[in-house]
Design an enzyme around this catalytic site. Structure first.
Site, short mmCIF file in Angstrom:
data_model
loop_
_atom_site.label_atom_id
_atom_site.label_comp_id
_atom_site.label_asym_id
_atom_site.label_seq_id
_atom_site.Cartn_x
_atom_site.Cartn_y
_atom_site.Cartn_z
N CYS B 52 0.74 -1.20 -0.09
CA CYS B 52 0.17 -0.06 -0.20
C CYS B 52 0.99 1.14 -0.01
O CYS B 52 0.48 2.46 -0.33
CB CYS B 52 -0.95 -0.06 1.06
SG CYS B 52 -0.13 -0.42 2.58
N ASN B 53 2.15 1.13 0.26
CA ASN B 53 2.99 2.33 0.23
C ASN B 53 4.18 2.52 -0.75
O ASN B 53 4.77 3.34 -0.93
CB ASN B 53 3.74 2.43 1.66
CG ASN B 53 2.83 2.64 2.63
OD1 ASN B 53 2.10 3.57 2.84
ND2 ASN B 53 3.07 2.29 4.00
N ARG B 54 4.14 1.25 -1.56
CA ARG B 54 5.10 1.70 -2.75
C ARG B 54 4.55 0.33 -3.82
O ARG B 54 3.96 -0.59 -3.49
CB ARG B 54 6.54 1.26 -2.20
CG ARG B 54 6.69 -0.12 -1.84
CD ARG B 54 8.21 -0.48 -1.26
NE ARG B 54 8.23 0.25 -0.20
CZ ARG B 54 8.95 1.28 -0.16
NH1 ARG B 54 9.85 1.86 -1.09
NH2 ARG B 54 9.26 2.18 1.07
N SER B 110 10.58 2.97 4.69
CA SER B 110 8.96 2.92 5.02
C SER B 110 8.44 4.01 5.59
O SER B 110 9.02 4.88 6.17
CB SER B 110 8.75 1.55 6.17
OG SER B 110 9.31 0.53 5.62
N GLU B 115 9.29 -0.82 10.79
CA GLU B 115 8.32 -1.62 10.90
C GLU B 115 8.70 -2.99 10.26
O GLU B 115 9.45 -3.02 9.26
CB GLU B 115 7.01 -1.25 10.42
CG GLU B 115 6.92 -0.73 8.93
CD GLU B 115 6.34 -1.52 8.00
OE1 GLU B 115 6.05 -2.46 8.47
OE2 GLU B 115 6.42 -1.30 6.69
N ALA B 191 -14.17 -4.58 10.98
CA ALA B 191 -13.09 -5.30 10.56
C ALA B 191 -12.29 -4.79 9.59
O ALA B 191 -11.78 -5.34 8.51
CB ALA B 191 -13.58 -6.72 10.03
N GLY B 192 -11.86 -3.67 9.98
CA GLY B 192 -10.58 -3.02 9.04
C GLY B 192 -9.42 -3.76 9.20
O GLY B 192 -9.18 -4.41 10.09
N MET B 194 -6.23 -2.47 9.34
CA MET B 194 -5.58 -1.88 10.50
C MET B 194 -5.97 -2.42 11.79
O MET B 194 -5.06 -2.81 12.62
CB MET B 194 -5.63 -0.33 10.47
CG MET B 194 -4.55 0.18 9.70
SD MET B 194 -2.77 -0.14 9.93
CE MET B 194 -2.70 1.05 11.34
N ALA B 195 -7.24 -2.44 12.01
CA ALA B 195 -7.68 -2.91 13.41
C ALA B 195 -7.51 -4.49 13.66
O ALA B 195 -6.73 -4.91 14.71
CB ALA B 195 -9.16 -2.70 13.32
#
Lengths: 268, 427
Positions: B52-54, B110, B115, B191-192, B194-195
């Site tokens: 999701c970041n790259r 990151s 992380e 129910a995300g 991240m959670a």
């Protein structure tokens, strides 16, 4: 007796210096986290306790009764009581950076004692009774534990404030968890309160023996009773209504602050 | 001569807004994207990582590598104007590419430095690439080296030690409130992703149980099964708020899920035990006024982000150490890469001389009659002559190979011995 007195003075100065160095080392550990300074701080604080105990014994020999009857003696004994309570507590629990908060309090009391006249005041024979030293030492020992509760309370309030403000800052990593501090406060306050109750009972007995009545409505007595009731309230609320956290901490701090006032007219 | 080249093109959270990143063609899955890459003949080996970041693409090939623009075209597909690509996209070559890739693997690039998830994602992407037969000796080596570099960074620096990501920040905060998490209950609302991650982190720290509340019960049951916990409906959460210690909320709801007035009366029933609310949802699920209740702590995603940033500030020293490790490993890998350039030349040289020997020997043997023993002597002699003859050029090549960027000397040997492209490629 001149020689004996200078001996006492030397011991007093040694105690103060050792305690001061220990306090500074605790602070260095707090700021920089060097394990070595903590180890030495604890060793020195223990040495200070040994010196304090020796001083009390020496003073006992000097005045001929338990040295808790003058301001100087009572305040010094108070400092010793906190040190004793701290080490007895440390036998069972280990709370991060607790020493950093307790050692300045000990230091403060010992220095205060040193600046109060060390003159030996012969005790009024009228007041002499077995209950007096028992009452005074029990009360002061109780103060020692309540003093630990006070330090725990301050730590709790600092940590709680950072967590509430959601800005993790200076204290966050240096102070233990709220749960651990809450346990510490409860533990110290419960023990302190129990001993305080014994101190109150013996005080009443002493009063009965010396003055013929249990309660003389002296300001000091009223104040002590109020403090006892305040701690009783706190403990009662904890077990019945589940008082916890910030309120417990605030009460522990307030209770002890009140208590410091009663030290002034300690012998009336 | 075929010089091995490495190219890395990509976009990340620093260069490209999320709205562009999520549209990129390659974010739709590895299979299609890898298949599209296999069409490029010049690309001998390729690897694709998409998180999701790259999104990054690594290609190894010879001099006729596709240009950066061609690779970007693959990356962006139909998105945006090609002239704007370079504004979002970065391209690195050879040792710079290696350095960047190691930095990514070591989690120095990151969003939340240190992380650990990224390494797992790189491995996952590698699995896909290997299945598609996209990687070869060079990229295999690059990937394995990136794993070991990441491991070194992790074990030799403190970069991963403190709160390094949002979810471990949540764990660290929970520990400061509760001390031990052993007997604590977690309530997961919504129910995300991240959670889920935060709940997993907390489970890893030994919390007693997880209760999952969701609007659709099926999803709650499915998620609860993963955590070996219970499931309930969103309308039932009041009951569970009484027993929960940590509440993580991440629903897609536009309205508040838990209000101040809902929790305040509960505190008495809870006997004032601390309650830690974590609001990961945007827009928020939890009433900001909850934080005003005694013994209640509320953190939203920004607050957690701040905790992470504050932790990050203290780790600059560690980051310096980590970058040094990456540099070290980059130098080692680049040396290996240079050496790899020389290898085909050495092999071609050997096979060429072997071929000449065999040819000349056959000619000679056709003219003279030799016993088996005599014949062996001649063969031995020829082998010795060629070995001695090749000794100097080989030493020369190997010595130069230690120094990067000596392609000219490799080319010199190639032209002196007339080693053509075909011979080099065969080897």
């Amino acid at each position: 007796m001149m020689n004996f007195d200078s001996c006492c003075l030397a011991l007093l100065i040694a105690t103060l210096s050792v305690t001061a160095v220990s306090t500074v080392l605790y602070w260095i550990f707090f700021a920089r986290g060097e394990e070595k300074s903590r180890v030495w701080a604890r060793r020195l604080l223990f040495l200070s306790w040994v010196l304090q105990s020796s001083y009390i014994v020496l003073r006992m020999v000097q005045v001929g009764n338990t040295p808790v009857t003058t301001y100087h003696e009572a305040v010094f004994f108070f400092g010793w009581a906190i040190t004793t309570a701290y080490f007895s507590f440390r036998l069972r629990y280990q709370v991060k950076n607790f020493g950093t908060f307790v050692s300045p309090l000990i230091c403060l009391l010992l220095f205060a004692a040193a600046f109060i006249s060390r003159q030996v005041i012969p005790l009024d024979p009228k007041l002499q009774s077995i209950w007096l030293p028992v009452h005074a030492s029990l009360s002061l020992l109780a103060y020692g534990f309540l003093g630990l509760g006070f330090c725990g309370g301050i730590m709790y309030l600092l940590q709680e404030r950072e967590l509430k403000s959601r800005k993790v800052g200076y204290f966050f990593s240096r102070l233990p968890s709220l749960e651990a501090l809450d346990q510490l406060i409860t533990h110290c306050v419960t023990i302190g309160f129990t001993i305080l109750t014994l101190g109150m009972v013996t005080g009443v007995l002493w009063s009965r023996q010396v003055y013929g009545i249990f309660f003389r409505w002296q300001p000091k007595e009223i104040f002590s009773l109020l403090i006892w009731l305040a701690y009783l309230f706190q403990i009662h609320q904890r077990y019945s209504a589940g008082y916890r956290g910030r309120r417990t901490a605030a009460l522990a701090v307030a209770g002890f602050s009140l208590l410091l006032f009663t030290l002034w007219p300690v012998i009336t | 001569m075929a010089q091995t080249r490495l190219t890395l093109v990509g976009v990340n959270h620093k260069t490209t807004p999320l709205s562009i990143r999520e549209q990129l063609a390659v974010t739709k899955g590895y299979e299609d994207a890898l298949a599209a890459l296999s069409i490029l003949p010049q690309c001998l080996e390729y690897y694709l990582i998409s998180t999701c970041n790259r999104v990054e693409l690594v290609c190894a090939g010879d001099e006729e590598m596709p240009t950066d623009q061609e690779l970007m075209a693959l990356l962006f597909g139909e998105v945006g104007d090609p002239e704007q690509w370079s504004q979002y996209c970065y391209a690195y070559h050879d040792s710079e590419a290696v350095r960047h890739f190691f930095q990514v693997a070591a989690s120095l690039d990151s969003l939340v430095v240190g992380e650990a998830q990224i390494l797992g994602q790189i491995k996952e992407a590698y699995r896909h690439a290997a299945q598609a037969n996209a990687t070869g000796p060079l990229l295999n080596k690059l990937l394995h080296k990136s794993f070991s570099t990441a491991k070194r960074v992790r074990s030799e620096t403190g970069i991963g030690a403190s709160a390094v990501s949002i979810s471990s920040a949540a764990v660290e905060l929970a520990k400061k409130i509760f001390g031990s998490l052993d007997d604590k209950q977690v309530l997961l609302i919504g129910a995300g992703e991240m959670a889920e991650l935060a709940a997993q982190h907390l489970l890893g720290q030994g919390v007693a149980g997880v209760m999952v509340a969701n609007r659709t019960f099926d999803r709650a049951v499915a998620l609860a099964a993963r955590f070996k916990g219970g499931a309930c409906l969103l309308s039932e959460i009041d009951t569970y708020l009484e027993t929960a210690d940590i509440v993580i909320s991440s629903t897609g709801s536009t309205e508040l899920i838990i209000q101040h007035g809902q929790v305040k009366p509960l505190m008495r029933a809870r006997r004032n035990r601390s309650l830690f609310f974590i609001d990961i949802a945007v827009p928020r699920d939890l009433d900001p006024a909850l934080n005003e209740i005694d013994n209640v702590y509320l953190y939203d995603i920004d607050d957690l982000g701040q905790v992470v940033t504050q932790n990050r500030a203290g780790r600059e020293q560690e980051a310096v150490k980590a970058h040094r490790i990456v540099d070290e490993e980059t130098v080692k890998f680049s040396q290996w890469l240079e050496h790899l350039q020389v290898t085909p030349t050495i092999a071609a040289l050997k096979s060429k001389t072997d071929a000449i020997c065999a040819q000349e020997l056959a000619k000679t043997l056709a003219k003279v009659e030799l016993s088996k023993e005599q014949r062996q002597h001649v063969e031995k002699m020829m082998a010795a002559v060629t070995a001695k003859f090749l000794h100097s050029p080989l030493i020369y090549l190997k010595k130069e190979s230690c120094r990067p960027g000596d392609k000219a000397k490799v080319d010199l040997i190639n032209s002196i011995f007339a080693l053509d492209e075909d011979e080099l490629r065969r080897n």
